[in-house]
Design a protein around this motif. Structure first.
Motif, mmCIF file in Angstrom:
data_model
loop_
_atom_site.group_PDB
_atom_site.id
_atom_site.type_symbol
_atom_site.label_atom_id
_atom_site.label_comp_id
_atom_site.label_asym_id
_atom_site.label_seq_id
_atom_site.Cartn_x
_atom_site.Cartn_y
_atom_site.Cartn_z
ATOM 1 N N VAL A 1 0.854 -1.213 0.000
ATOM 2 C CA VAL A 1 0.000 0.000 0.000
ATOM 3 C C VAL A 1 0.876 1.244 0.000
ATOM 4 O O VAL A 1 0.617 2.216 -0.729
ATOM 5 N N LEU A 2 1.941 1.236 0.819
ATOM 6 C CA LEU A 2 2.827 2.391 0.889
ATOM 7 C C LEU A 2 3.493 2.648 -0.460
ATOM 8 O O LEU A 2 3.580 3.804 -0.912
ATOM 9 N N ALA A 3 3.946 1.571 -1.135
ATOM 10 C CA ALA A 3 4.570 1.742 -2.450
ATOM 11 C C ALA A 3 3.570 2.284 -3.456
ATOM 12 O O ALA A 3 3.898 3.167 -4.270
ATOM 13 N N GLY A 4 2.334 1.760 -3.412
ATOM 14 C CA GLY A 4 1.314 2.269 -4.326
ATOM 15 C C GLY A 4 1.002 3.731 -4.093
ATOM 16 O O GLY A 4 0.836 4.522 -5.043
ATOM 17 N N LEU A 5 0.902 4.155 -2.817
ATOM 18 C CA LEU A 5 0.624 5.561 -2.506
ATOM 19 C C LEU A 5 1.758 6.469 -2.948
ATOM 20 O O LEU A 5 1.521 7.578 -3.461
ATOM 21 N N VAL B 1 3.852 10.573 -6.719
ATOM 22 C CA VAL B 1 4.788 10.992 -7.765
ATOM 23 C C VAL B 1 4.023 11.351 -9.031
ATOM 24 O O VAL B 1 4.313 12.358 -9.698
ATOM 25 N N ALA B 2 3.023 10.529 -9.382
ATOM 26 C CA ALA B 2 2.232 10.819 -10.577
ATOM 27 C C ALA B 2 1.519 12.157 -10.447
ATOM 28 O O ALA B 2 1.457 12.950 -11.399
ATOM 29 N N GLN B 3 0.930 12.459 -9.259
ATOM 30 C CA GLN B 3 0.250 13.740 -9.040
ATOM 31 C C GLN B 3 1.225 14.901 -9.160
ATOM 32 O O GLN B 3 0.906 15.947 -9.761
ATOM 33 N N HIS B 4 2.432 14.731 -8.586
ATOM 34 C CA HIS B 4 3.423 15.805 -8.651
ATOM 35 C C HIS B 4 3.826 16.090 -10.094
ATOM 36 O O HIS B 4 3.995 17.262 -10.482
ATOM 37 N N VAL B 5 3.958 15.027 -10.884
ATOM 38 C CA VAL B 5 4.344 15.208 -12.278
ATOM 39 C C VAL B 5 3.239 15.931 -13.040
ATOM 40 O O VAL B 5 3.504 16.843 -13.849
ATOM 41 N N GLU B 6 2.003 15.576 -12.812
ATOM 42 C CA GLU B 6 0.905 16.203 -13.542
ATOM 43 C C GLU B 6 0.703 17.650 -13.145
ATOM 44 O O GLU B 6 0.210 18.469 -13.934
ATOM 45 N N ARG B 7 1.060 18.018 -11.921
ATOM 46 C CA ARG B 7 0.879 19.397 -11.458
ATOM 47 C C ARG B 7 2.093 20.268 -11.742
ATOM 48 O O ARG B 7 2.083 21.462 -11.421
ATOM 49 N N ALA B 8 3.152 19.672 -12.308
ATOM 50 C CA ALA B 8 4.355 20.456 -12.601
ATOM 51 C C ALA B 8 4.013 21.567 -13.586
ATOM 52 O O ALA B 8 3.293 21.365 -14.563
ATOM 53 N N ASN B 9 4.571 22.746 -13.322
ATOM 54 C CA ASN B 9 4.267 23.913 -14.149
ATOM 55 C C ASN B 9 5.325 24.169 -15.221
ATOM 56 O O ASN B 9 5.369 25.257 -15.810
ATOM 57 N N GLY B 10 6.176 23.193 -15.455
ATOM 58 C CA GLY B 10 7.176 23.357 -16.509
ATOM 59 C C GLY B 10 8.522 23.800 -16.016
ATOM 60 O O GLY B 10 9.475 23.855 -16.793
ATOM 61 N N GLU B 11 8.650 24.144 -14.713
ATOM 62 C CA GLU B 11 9.944 24.549 -14.190
ATOM 63 C C GLU B 11 10.845 23.321 -14.057
ATOM 64 O O GLU B 11 10.364 22.201 -13.838
ATOM 65 N N PRO B 12 12.160 23.492 -14.197
ATOM 66 C CA PRO B 12 13.084 22.363 -14.087
ATOM 67 C C PRO B 12 12.921 21.650 -12.742
ATOM 68 O O PRO B 12 12.826 22.282 -11.700
ATOM 69 N N SER B 13 12.885 20.346 -12.794
ATOM 70 C CA SER B 13 12.701 19.552 -11.586
ATOM 71 C C SER B 13 13.438 18.227 -11.754
ATOM 72 O O SER B 13 13.338 17.567 -12.797
ATOM 73 N N LEU C 1 3.033 4.836 -13.910
ATOM 74 C CA LEU C 1 2.986 5.028 -12.464
ATOM 75 C C LEU C 1 1.612 4.747 -11.890
ATOM 76 O O LEU C 1 1.480 4.016 -10.902
ATOM 77 N N ARG C 2 0.559 5.328 -12.502
ATOM 78 C CA ARG C 2 -0.777 5.126 -11.930
ATOM 79 C C ARG C 2 -1.261 3.680 -12.062
ATOM 80 O O ARG C 2 -1.792 3.132 -11.088
ATOM 81 N N PRO C 3 -1.095 3.023 -13.216
ATOM 82 C CA PRO C 3 -1.493 1.602 -13.273
ATOM 83 C C PRO C 3 -0.740 0.733 -12.268
ATOM 84 O O PRO C 3 -1.323 -0.150 -11.647
ATOM 85 N N THR C 4 0.559 0.988 -12.098
ATOM 86 C CA THR C 4 1.323 0.221 -11.114
ATOM 87 C C THR C 4 0.840 0.491 -9.707
ATOM 88 O O THR C 4 0.737 -0.421 -8.868
ATOM 89 N N SER C 5 0.538 1.761 -9.419
ATOM 90 C CA SER C 5 0.019 2.121 -8.096
ATOM 91 C C SER C 5 -1.288 1.394 -7.805
ATOM 92 O O SER C 5 -1.470 0.814 -6.728
ATOM 93 N N ARG C 6 -2.194 1.379 -8.752
ATOM 94 C CA ARG C 6 -3.468 0.697 -8.544
ATOM 95 C C ARG C 6 -3.267 -0.810 -8.361
ATOM 96 O O ARG C 6 -3.942 -1.452 -7.543
ATOM 97 N N ALA C 7 -2.331 -1.384 -9.140
ATOM 98 C CA ALA C 7 -2.095 -2.826 -9.037
ATOM 99 C C ALA C 7 -1.539 -3.197 -7.663
ATOM 100 O O ALA C 7 -1.941 -4.200 -7.058
ATOM 101 N N LEU C 8 -0.622 -2.395 -7.133
ATOM 102 C CA LEU C 8 -0.052 -2.672 -5.822
ATOM 103 C C LEU C 8 -1.099 -2.562 -4.719
ATOM 104 O O LEU C 8 -1.171 -3.408 -3.826
#
Length: 312
Positions: A237-241, A246-258, A287-294
């Motif tokens: 569960v912890l790995a899936g969360l 990480v997936a949420q952070h990537v989708e909310r990135a505003n284009g700045e270098p990270s 990331l999201r499919p793996t998270s759901r599977a875990l």
């Protein structure tokens, strides 16, 4: 060298001097082969039980020297039982030393070098056998020529060609006149005695060399690393969360270098898309499919933590 010498020149002695057929002369080497086999099997079992191997090549090469010395004492009238006993002694020495020396080489080599070590030992053993057979042949030929010339001169017999005596096949030698036949057989026996006697110091040299071998402890059988314990449900569960975050952070990135964005983007094959687009594609398809599977693996089917609003 001792084995090749006995296997090649002893049958010649049996055919020329003892008048045996090629088949029977070959069968006379069976005591050596059987003794070699039994000594190798018994010593191998003892090494498996005790882990001590050095005593066997040391004793084996000493017995090889004794066997060669016994063979050098053969005469024209030696019995077949005595010949069988002598070659059996030689076989015991070979059985105690041959495989143990390979074991010592393999035991002292790194696992990654095992194949090259084994092939190297086999190559130099074959090379030594070839050189030994050639050297023994040269010794036998020269001694036979000298002995025949000396004995013919002592007997007052003159042959066409002088001292350059040519021998025929074993069957032809058996058809020679009595006095000449006896000279040929005695000369060949003396030449063969010299051949085996020359092998004695060579075997003793090997005996001395094995004394200085360091007896390394035998390595145990290669074992696979212990399997890691399966992850607990909490870990899944912890790995899936974490993957979902990480997936949420990537989708909310505003284009700045990270650094995170760059690392996720490298999971996608290089193409014409921007780093942000590649990272979002990885988040959506990996990331999201793996998270759901875990999470699904760790929770009952009716509980869907991801679809229950983790991204809300």
């Amino acid at each position: 060298m001792a084995m090749f010498g006995a296997m090649i020149y002893l049958p010649q002695y049996l055919q020329i001097v003892k008048g045996l057929s090629p088949t029977n002369s070959g069968l006379m080497t069976l005591p050596m082969v059987l003794a070699l086999f039994l000594a190798g099997v018994i010593s191998g079992k003892i090494v498996t039980q005790t882990g001590k191997w050095k005593i066997f090549p040391v004793a084996g090469l000493l017995i090889v020297a004794v066997g060669l010395f016994l063979l050098s004492r053969l005469h024209v009238d030696s019995s077949e039982w005595l010949i069988g006993f002598d070659v059996a002694v030689l076989g015991v020495g070979l059985g105690l030393s041959m495989q143990m020396l390979i074991l010592a080489a393999q035991n002292g080599a790194e696992p990654r070098d095992m194949a090259s070590t084994t092939s190297g030992v086999s190559f130099f053993r074959s090379l030594g056998g070839a050189v030994g057979v050639a050297a023994f042949g040269a010794i036998l030929t020269n001694r036979l020529k000298d002995e025949m010339a000396e004995m013919l001169k002592a007997a007052g017999i003159s042959l066409p060609g002088g001292s350059d005596v040519k021998l025929g096949s074993p069957s032809a030698i058996q058809q020679l006149p009595g006095p000449i036949k006896n000279i040929v057989l005695e000369s060949f026996t003396r030449g063969l005695e010299t051949v085996f006697m020359v092998g004695v110091p060579i075997a003793l040299l090997g005996f001395v060399a094995t004394i200085f071998l360091k007896e390394l402890p035998l390595r145990g059988p290669a074992t696979a690393p212990p399997a890691s314990e399966p992850l607990s449900k909490d870990d899944l569960v912890l790995a899936g969360l974490l993957l979902e975050l990480v997936a949420q952070h990537v989708e909310r990135a505003n284009g700045e270098p990270s650094a995170l964005l760059t690392a996720v983007a490298k999971m996608a094959p290089p193409d014409d898309r921007s780093e942000r687009e590649r990272a979002r594609a990885v988040a959506r398809t990996v990331l999201r499919p793996t998270s759901r599977a875990l999470i699904a693996q760790a929770t009952p089917p009716q509980k869907d933590l991801v679809s229950g609003g983790i991204s809300q």
